[in-house]
Design a protein around this motif. Structure first.
Motif, PDB file in Angstrom:
ATOM      1  N   LYS A   6      -6.218  13.603   8.907  1.00  0.00           N
ATOM      2  CA  LYS A   6      -7.641  13.294   9.013  1.00  0.00           C
ATOM      3  C   LYS A   6      -7.980  12.253   7.942  1.00  0.00           C
ATOM      4  O   LYS A   6      -7.541  12.371   6.791  1.00  0.00           O
ATOM      5  N   PRO A   7      -8.763  11.237   8.262  1.00  0.00           N
ATOM      6  CA  PRO A   7      -9.083  10.196   7.283  1.00  0.00           C
ATOM      7  C   PRO A   7      -9.956  10.708   6.148  1.00  0.00           C
ATOM      8  O   PRO A   7     -10.594  11.765   6.246  1.00  0.00           O
ATOM      9  N   LEU A   8     -10.017   9.913   5.095  1.00  0.00           N
ATOM     10  CA  LEU A   8     -10.729  10.268   3.880  1.00  0.00           C
ATOM     11  C   LEU A   8     -12.093   9.590   3.805  1.00  0.00           C
ATOM     12  O   LEU A   8     -12.253   8.434   4.207  1.00  0.00           O
ATOM     13  N   ILE A   9     -13.069  10.306   3.256  1.00  0.00           N
ATOM     14  CA  ILE A   9     -14.363   9.732   2.892  1.00  0.00           C
ATOM     15  C   ILE A   9     -14.382   9.646   1.374  1.00  0.00           C
ATOM     16  O   ILE A   9     -14.387  10.672   0.682  1.00  0.00           O
ATOM     17  N   ILE A  10     -14.391   8.406   0.854  1.00  0.00           N
ATOM     18  CA  ILE A  10     -14.215   8.180  -0.578  1.00  0.00           C
ATOM     19  C   ILE A  10     -15.531   7.798  -1.248  1.00  0.00           C
ATOM     20  O   ILE A  10     -16.243   6.887  -0.817  1.00  0.00           O
ATOM     21  N   HIS A  11     -15.840   8.503  -2.330  1.00  0.00           N
ATOM     22  CA  HIS A  11     -16.976   8.206  -3.199  1.00  0.00           C
ATOM     23  C   HIS A  11     -16.412   7.696  -4.515  1.00  0.00           C
ATOM     24  O   HIS A  11     -15.552   8.334  -5.119  1.00  0.00           O
ATOM     25  N   THR A  12     -16.895   6.544  -4.974  1.00  0.00           N
ATOM     26  CA  THR A  12     -16.480   6.071  -6.296  1.00  0.00           C
ATOM     27  C   THR A  12     -17.682   5.482  -7.019  1.00  0.00           C
ATOM     28  O   THR A  12     -18.464   4.736  -6.441  1.00  0.00           O
ATOM     29  N   GLY A  37      -9.369   5.639   5.935  1.00  0.00           N
ATOM     30  CA  GLY A  37     -10.676   6.264   5.803  1.00  0.00           C
ATOM     31  C   GLY A  37     -11.724   5.238   5.449  1.00  0.00           C
ATOM     32  O   GLY A  37     -11.625   4.062   5.839  1.00  0.00           O
ATOM     33  N   VAL A  38     -12.714   5.656   4.674  1.00  0.00           N
ATOM     34  CA  VAL A  38     -13.855   4.791   4.387  1.00  0.00           C
ATOM     35  C   VAL A  38     -14.279   4.910   2.927  1.00  0.00           C
ATOM     36  O   VAL A  38     -14.284   6.002   2.350  1.00  0.00           O
TER      37      VAL A  38
END
Length: 261
Positions: A127-133, A154-155
């Motif tokens: 499953k793809p990743l949802i990235i917060h930085t 992911g995104v």
């Protein structure tokens, strides 16, 4: 039709307004929305929203800024994602050094380890990743590369970093998602970055209830207003609103490894 690639409809701001929120989406030609998990105690509510509404999807994960909430095990993330078809992503996860304050770099190791757990789970369950930085782009990209996040993609959600950070993420298979921040008068540099993002790597989101776009800035944001963000970016990139809607919707399904519905 637009798709809101990141919102939080389980938050208290929406509890008494959900029918209105969904109606507003239809009127604004927003067909679908991804409801994103931020902690474990509330993740069942996120999943239930997706299960109860055919046009909503869900993720599972723990936000990097939630220090006092339980961190998920890799096994929990994988099992939850594989056992529920409406869960399409792992996250949101990543790094957020904004509130580090006077604490040492070493004191944030719990956050980096939690991030690695999410990446490993995403790869394991495909499953793809949802990235917060936030204030942590160098470490974020470094850990993504070390853990092989390019295997799943992911995104980079609610993107506010430089084009160089965007390119580093795109080079390992990630999409770049813009929120209402891009419409703010203070976001000149971000708009220039947005212009440089290839159309086939672009997503749009509200991150509602936060970050309402102009002309609603300061109000409680909602998925319907992703159409305002889309229209703003269409003008920025000199394409029609219809083109922007079609391309970003197609990108959504590609990013999250889904057949278009």
């Amino acid at each position: 039709m637009f798709i809101d690639s990141h919102c939080h409809l389980d938050f208290p701001e929406f509890q008494s307004r959900l029918p209105e929120i969904l109606s507003n989406m239809r009127e604004a030609r927003v067909s679908h929305a991804l409801c994103v998990s931020v902690d474990l105690p509330d993740s069942p509510k996120v999943l239930k929203l997706a299960q109860d509404h055919s046009n909503l999807f869900a993720s599972v994960g723990v936000h990097p800024d939630y220090e006092d909430t339980p961190g998920p095990s890799m096994e929990f993330l994988v099992d939850t994602a594989l056992n529920h078809s409406k869960i399409v992503a792992i996250g949101e996860t990543g790094l957020d050094y904004h509130r580090m304050g006077d604490r040492s770099y070493e004191s944030m190791e719990w956050q980096r380890e939690r991030f690695r757990t999410h990446i490993r789970a995403a790869i394991a369950c495909k499953k793809p990743l949802i990235i917060h930085t936030r204030f942590a782009s160098e470490d974020t990209i470094k850990i993504m590369k070390e853990e092989g996040a390019d295997q799943i993609g992911g995104v980079m959600h609610c993107f506010t970093e430089s084009y160089e950070v965007a390119k580093a993420a795109m080079d390992i298979g990630f999409y770049i998602s813009f929120s209402g921040i891009v419409t703010f008068k203070s976001a000149k540099d971000l708009r220039e970055t947005c212009k440089l993002i290839p159309m086939d790597r672009l997503l749009i989101e509200t991150d509602s209830p936060y970050l309402a776009p102009v002309p609603y800035r300061g109000k409680i944001n909602e998925p319907a207003w992703v159409s305002k963000i889309g229209a703003f970016i269409a003008d920025l990139k000199d394409v029609s609103v219809e083109q922007l809607a079609t391309i970003t919707s197609n990108n959504f399904y590609a990013c999250f490894h889904m057949v278009r519905v």
